[in-house]
Design an enzyme around this catalytic site. Sequence first.
Site, PDB file in Angstrom:
ATOM      1  N   LYS A 126      -0.272  10.005  -9.985  1.00 18.32           N
ATOM      2  CA  LYS A 126      -1.256   9.187  -9.270  1.00 18.32           C
ATOM      3  C   LYS A 126      -1.068   9.301  -7.763  1.00 18.32           C
ATOM      4  O   LYS A 126      -2.045   9.363  -7.006  1.00 18.32           O
ATOM      5  CB  LYS A 126      -1.143   7.725  -9.701  1.00 18.32           C
ATOM      6  CG  LYS A 126      -2.114   6.785  -8.971  1.00 18.32           C
ATOM      7  CD  LYS A 126      -3.585   7.193  -9.156  1.00 18.32           C
ATOM      8  CE  LYS A 126      -4.528   6.362  -8.298  1.00 18.32           C
ATOM      9  NZ  LYS A 126      -4.674   4.981  -8.749  1.00 18.32           N
ATOM     10  N   LYS A 156      -1.652   1.488   0.899  1.00 19.21           N
ATOM     11  CA  LYS A 156      -0.492   1.269   0.027  1.00 19.21           C
ATOM     12  C   LYS A 156      -0.133   2.530  -0.742  1.00 19.21           C
ATOM     13  O   LYS A 156       1.036   2.920  -0.844  1.00 19.21           O
ATOM     14  CB  LYS A 156      -0.798   0.102  -0.914  1.00 19.21           C
ATOM     15  CG  LYS A 156       0.284  -0.218  -1.929  1.00 19.21           C
ATOM     16  CD  LYS A 156       0.004   0.357  -3.305  1.00 19.21           C
ATOM     17  CE  LYS A 156      -1.218  -0.235  -3.963  1.00 19.21           C
ATOM     18  NZ  LYS A 156      -1.396   0.263  -5.338  1.00 19.21           N
TER      19      LYS A 156
END
Length: 292
Positions: free
Chosen positions: A170, A238
């Site tokens: 990811k 993030k």
Amino acid sequence: MNIGFIGLGIMGSPMAAHLATAGHTVRGYDVHPEAVDKLVAAGGQAATSVADAVEAADAVITMLPNHPQVEAVVFGQGGVLESAKPGTLLADMSTIRPETSLEIAKAAQEKEIRVLDAPVSGGEAGAKQATLSIMVGGEEADFALARPLFEVVGKTIVHVGPHGAGQVVKAANQLVVGGIYALVGEAIVLMEGCGVDAKTGLDVLAGGLAANRILDLKRESMVARQFQPGFRIDLHHKDMGIALAAARQADVSLPMTGLVAQLVAAARAMGHGSLDHSALLKVTEQLSGARE
């Protein structure tokens, strides 16, 4: 299956609703009561706490913003590890640090709880259309058990390796996505700066070697400067931090990732954190002398 679903935000809400529609018993919890009400309207059940959502569940799915929320839900008082029964499958579909996924897997083993890290790609549109890409880390047998659930919410579902591997893939996904957004933004600024119609130009790019999903889905909204969030700059900021931290831990150099991370950080510093990550275009515009 009886599913406890924790985190009913932009992504979690449609995912939980799909599972309920598919015939599963979905008991959902979120810190925002209106999100729980939305799940109930879609055929799910309301939980009053994490413990209430997971204590009778066969599988628990968490879809939360970052590792502190995941850690609180999993490790906290009344959390998943304390409240779930032995044999429960925990699929964390949040995007968090790989090391947190590894910590959860280790702690869960002592409680006889099976764990998968299963972050997703596809944004709000993919969640609503049940076409998410799901990259899964963990044991093969647990992946096989969870796959029917993943098939309800996703289209591309791949077991990519052991615990933590899903989060690494990811991170790679997010650095590529961020880089493409930055380049599409630069292409728009270049064409418009040269007096060329950017919409027409991007239509051509989308049919050639530069074709990609971002051009397919976002070129018109970017040219129109429509940045309603499907995935916020704040969250991509993030995620870029996760990618850089993973690179440091692996002792590899990712110079383009570092540049894209700084562009995302700039977008956030400019006050665009709540906008869609396609708003990287605004950073390039400002660097090129545009005024708000």
